[in-house]
Design a protein around this motif. Structure first.
Motif, PDB file in Angstrom:
ATOM      1  N   ALA A 189       0.825  -1.210   0.000  1.00 17.53           N
ATOM      2  CA  ALA A 189       0.000   0.000   0.000  1.00 17.53           C
ATOM      3  C   ALA A 189       0.861   1.262   0.000  1.00 17.53           C
ATOM      4  N   LEU A 190       1.879   1.283   0.853  1.00 20.51           N
ATOM      5  CA  LEU A 190       2.743   2.462   0.945  1.00 20.51           C
ATOM      6  C   LEU A 190       3.556   2.654  -0.331  1.00 20.51           C
ATOM      7  N   ALA A 191       4.084   1.557  -0.876  1.00 19.37           N
ATOM      8  CA  ALA A 191       4.858   1.658  -2.107  1.00 19.37           C
ATOM      9  C   ALA A 191       3.971   2.110  -3.266  1.00 19.37           C
ATOM     10  N   SER A 192       2.744   1.612  -3.303  1.00 21.87           N
ATOM     11  CA  SER A 192       1.825   1.968  -4.383  1.00 21.87           C
ATOM     12  C   SER A 192       1.437   3.442  -4.323  1.00 21.87           C
ATOM     13  N   ALA A 193       1.262   3.953  -3.113  1.00 19.77           N
ATOM     14  CA  ALA A 193       0.951   5.374  -2.957  1.00 19.77           C
ATOM     15  C   ALA A 193       2.095   6.232  -3.480  1.00 19.77           C
ATOM     16  N   SER A 194       3.309   5.826  -3.155  1.00 17.55           N
ATOM     17  CA  SER A 194       4.484   6.551  -3.619  1.00 17.55           C
ATOM     18  C   SER A 194       4.597   6.479  -5.143  1.00 17.55           C
ATOM     19  N   SER A 195       4.354   5.304  -5.695  1.00 18.30           N
ATOM     20  CA  SER A 195       4.431   5.128  -7.149  1.00 18.30           C
ATOM     21  C   SER A 195       3.364   5.954  -7.856  1.00 18.30           C
ATOM     22  N   PHE A 196       2.159   5.953  -7.317  1.00 21.96           N
ATOM     23  CA  PHE A 196       1.067   6.706  -7.920  1.00 21.96           C
ATOM     24  C   PHE A 196       1.395   8.197  -7.964  1.00 21.96           C
ATOM     25  N   ARG A 197       1.911   8.706  -6.863  1.00 20.30           N
ATOM     26  CA  ARG A 197       2.265  10.118  -6.820  1.00 20.30           C
ATOM     27  C   ARG A 197       3.355  10.433  -7.847  1.00 20.30           C
ATOM     28  N   THR A 203      -2.770  13.191  -5.729  1.00 22.43           N
ATOM     29  CA  THR A 203      -2.813  12.749  -4.330  1.00 22.43           C
ATOM     30  C   THR A 203      -3.301  11.306  -4.236  1.00 22.43           C
ATOM     31  N   PRO A 204      -2.540  10.423  -3.622  1.00 20.53           N
ATOM     32  CA  PRO A 204      -2.974   9.027  -3.481  1.00 20.53           C
ATOM     33  C   PRO A 204      -4.098   8.884  -2.467  1.00 20.53           C
ATOM     34  N   ARG A 205      -5.077   8.056  -2.825  1.00 20.15           N
ATOM     35  CA  ARG A 205      -6.220   7.757  -1.953  1.00 20.15           C
ATOM     36  C   ARG A 205      -6.361   6.234  -1.966  1.00 20.15           C
ATOM     37  N   VAL A 206      -5.907   5.592  -0.889  1.00 19.26           N
ATOM     38  CA  VAL A 206      -5.682   4.149  -0.883  1.00 19.26           C
ATOM     39  C   VAL A 206      -6.823   3.379  -0.221  1.00 19.26           C
ATOM     40  N   ALA A 235       2.371   3.759   9.806  1.00 22.44           N
ATOM     41  CA  ALA A 235       3.627   4.037   9.114  1.00 22.44           C
ATOM     42  C   ALA A 235       3.582   5.347   8.344  1.00 22.44           C
ATOM     43  N   ALA A 236       2.411   5.719   7.834  1.00 25.94           N
ATOM     44  CA  ALA A 236       2.271   6.947   7.046  1.00 25.94           C
ATOM     45  C   ALA A 236       0.992   7.658   7.467  1.00 25.94           C
ATOM     46  N   PRO A 237       0.994   8.319   8.617  1.00 24.76           N
ATOM     47  CA  PRO A 237      -0.231   8.925   9.146  1.00 24.76           C
ATOM     48  C   PRO A 237      -0.818  10.021   8.273  1.00 24.76           C
ATOM     49  N   ASP A 238      -0.024  10.613   7.397  1.00 26.02           N
ATOM     50  CA  ASP A 238      -0.531  11.667   6.516  1.00 26.02           C
ATOM     51  C   ASP A 238      -1.144  11.117   5.228  1.00 26.02           C
ATOM     52  N   LEU A 239      -1.020   9.808   5.022  1.00 25.81           N
ATOM     53  CA  LEU A 239      -1.555   9.183   3.812  1.00 25.81           C
ATOM     54  C   LEU A 239      -3.043   8.910   3.982  1.00 25.81           C
ATOM     55  N   LEU A 240      -3.819   9.232   2.979  1.00 27.74           N
ATOM     56  CA  LEU A 240      -5.257   8.963   3.000  1.00 27.74           C
ATOM     57  C   LEU A 240      -5.473   7.496   2.649  1.00 27.74           C
ATOM     58  N   ILE A 241      -5.816   6.695   3.655  1.00 26.62           N
ATOM     59  CA  ILE A 241      -5.935   5.252   3.470  1.00 26.62           C
ATOM     60  C   ILE A 241      -7.046   4.714   4.355  1.00 26.62           C
ATOM     61  N   LYS A 258     -23.617   4.446   2.018  1.00 31.07           N
ATOM     62  CA  LYS A 258     -24.438   3.440   2.689  1.00 31.07           C
ATOM     63  C   LYS A 258     -23.614   2.452   3.502  1.00 31.07           C
ATOM     64  N   LYS A 259     -22.493   2.002   2.938  1.00 31.61           N
ATOM     65  CA  LYS A 259     -21.720   0.941   3.574  1.00 31.61           C
ATOM     66  C   LYS A 259     -20.625   1.441   4.512  1.00 31.61           C
ATOM     67  N   ALA A 260     -20.047   2.610   4.187  1.00 35.08           N
ATOM     68  CA  ALA A 260     -18.925   3.121   4.977  1.00 35.08           C
ATOM     69  C   ALA A 260     -19.020   4.633   5.058  1.00 35.08           C
ATOM     70  N   LYS A 261     -20.044   5.081   5.740  1.00 35.06           N
ATOM     71  CA  LYS A 261     -20.360   6.513   5.754  1.00 35.06           C
ATOM     72  C   LYS A 261     -19.224   7.358   6.325  1.00 35.06           C
ATOM     73  N   ASP A 262     -18.449   6.776   7.232  1.00 31.09           N
ATOM     74  CA  ASP A 262     -17.371   7.534   7.858  1.00 31.09           C
ATOM     75  C   ASP A 262     -16.038   7.389   7.136  1.00 31.09           C
ATOM     76  N   SER A 263     -16.016   6.710   5.987  1.00 33.56           N
ATOM     77  CA  SER A 263     -14.754   6.496   5.270  1.00 33.56           C
ATOM     78  C   SER A 263     -14.205   7.817   4.733  1.00 33.56           C
ATOM     79  N   PRO A 264     -12.951   8.127   5.011  1.00 37.48           N
ATOM     80  CA  PRO A 264     -12.358   9.360   4.497  1.00 37.48           C
ATOM     81  C   PRO A 264     -12.196   9.351   2.980  1.00 37.48           C
ATOM     82  N   LEU A 265     -12.281   8.168   2.385  1.00 39.45           N
ATOM     83  CA  LEU A 265     -12.165   8.072   0.929  1.00 39.45           C
ATOM     84  C   LEU A 265     -13.450   8.521   0.228  1.00 39.45           C
ATOM     85  N   GLY A 266     -14.567   8.347   0.891  1.00 43.47           N
ATOM     86  CA  GLY A 266     -15.830   8.768   0.310  1.00 43.47           C
ATOM     87  C   GLY A 266     -16.143   8.118  -1.029  1.00 43.47           C
ATOM     88  N   GLY A 267     -15.670   6.885  -1.200  1.00 40.10           N
ATOM     89  CA  GLY A 267     -15.929   6.189  -2.463  1.00 40.10           C
ATOM     90  C   GLY A 267     -15.145   6.754  -3.631  1.00 40.10           C
TER      91      GLY A 267
END
Length: 345
Positions: A189-197, A203-206, A235-241, A258-267
């Motif tokens: 997950a962390l490597a993929s966020a770095s690669s995406f950026r 901004t990576p949203r994992v 490991a990466a508290p500033d990463l949106l995951i 409906k399923k994850a109303k509190d998710s910071p990703l928001g779908g």
């Protein structure tokens, strides 16, 4: 196809030197010529010089102007590279003569050029197997300092009119790590966020994927994803995951509500980390073959310098895109995010 256009444009600005280890393959030669014409990168074609020259002539092209040929059988660099291979592998019992035999293999020669700093990245796999390319990359180039895992991903491009969302997304790991542990899934997950950026400047949203959303199911497989999410967040508290999430809860805002109303990703995730290779590989092929997405990859991550694998069914255009990806990785190599690896010990 804006993401690809941006990749090609950014690669042209960096002018990295990329080694194609299957330089005598017609697809590689065609991609090399196009890369030079579009100034995507400087190219080294590794292989039998006479054969490569014939391939170039068939395209009304010749070496020069950012296009080189290196024939392991006659290269002035051979002795130095063979000596380097011996130093790298003598602890495994490799003799000097065995090192010379291995260095004659184009994909080994290409990786050694990158290791020695004679090129910025390498690309192969149109002819060689994935096992050969990956093994050589790990043995010769080696993992990035502090990295414990080499993994891969596909850059999935949704650019057609029927696609609900447009743009670049990452599917990981869809090509290399068969059954990652929670710690390894977090690393992916962390490597993929770095690669995406690095590849998109976005901004990576994992999303950490499962067949469960927010405890809707209970099993060891779900627990692994929950733990992987926790480790990555620490490991990466500033990463949106976020996780564990089903794909629709990670991709469709209405479902997330409906399923994850509190998710910071928001779908609205753009990176999808799968719990195992089986699910990731199936998913990318469905997205590609049924959904009409363009799949660029597999792209390797976690290496000290870029080395990437090609599909044996790839086209010259596919190789051109991977040249741009490899150049972008080389450009971003020293500026990638550095997560707190101590959490993942």
């Amino acid at each position: 196809m804006k993401p690809l256009e941006e990749l090609l444009k950014n690669a042209a600005q960096s002018q990295k030197k990329i080694v194609l280890s299957e330089g005598s393959d017609p697809r590689a030669v065609e991609a090399a010529v196009e890369a030079r014409e579009k100034s995507v990168a400087r190219i080294v074609l590794v292989g039998e010089e006479e054969l490569i020259l014939r391939q170039l002539a068939s395209l009304n092209a010749q070496p020069g102007g950012g296009l080189e040929i290196e024939d392991p059988a006659s290269s002035a660099r051979f002795d130095d590279l063979a000596a380097l291979f011996f130093e790298l592998r003598k602890h495994k019992g490799v003799t000097q003569e065995q090192a010379r035999i291995e260095t004659r293999k184009p994909h080994v020669f290409a990786a050694l050029m990158v290791k020695k700093g004679l090129a910025d990245g390498t690309l192969g796999g149109a002819v060689a197997t994935t096992a050969e390319i990956v093994r050589t990359a790990i043995q010769v180039i080696g993992p990035k300092p502090g990295e414990k895992l080499v993994s891969s991903f596909f850059l999935m491009l949704f650019c057609e009119g029927h696609h609900i969302k447009k743009g670049a997304h990452v599917f990981a790991d869809s090509g290399l790590v068969v059954d990652p542990s929670a710690e390894e899934m977090a690393q992916i997950a962390l490597a993929s966020a770095s690669s995406f950026r690095a590849l998109t400047q976005d901004t990576p949203r994992v999303a950490m994927l499962s067949f469960s959303t927010r405890g809707s199911a209970s099993s060891a497989a779900v627990t692994k994803v929950v733990e992987a999410t926790r480790l990555a967040q620490e490991a990466a508290p500033d990463l949106l995951i976020d996780g564990e999430l089903q794909f629709d809860a990670a991709f469709v805002p209405e479902v997330a509500e409906k399923k994850a109303k509190d998710s910071p990703l928001g779908g609205d995730a753009n990176i999808f980390v799968f719990p195992n290779l089986e699910s990731g590989n199936i998913a990318y092929k469905i997205a590609q073959r049924v959904g009409g997405a363009v799949a660029v990859g597999p792209i390797m991550q976690g290496l000290d310098k870029p080395a990437n694998d090609l599909s044996r069914g790839c086209s010259a255009e596919d190789i051109l895109h991977m040249i741009a990806v490899t150049a972008a990785q080389a450009e971003a190599n020293e500026t990638k995010m550095q997560p707190n690896s101590e959490v993942l010990q």
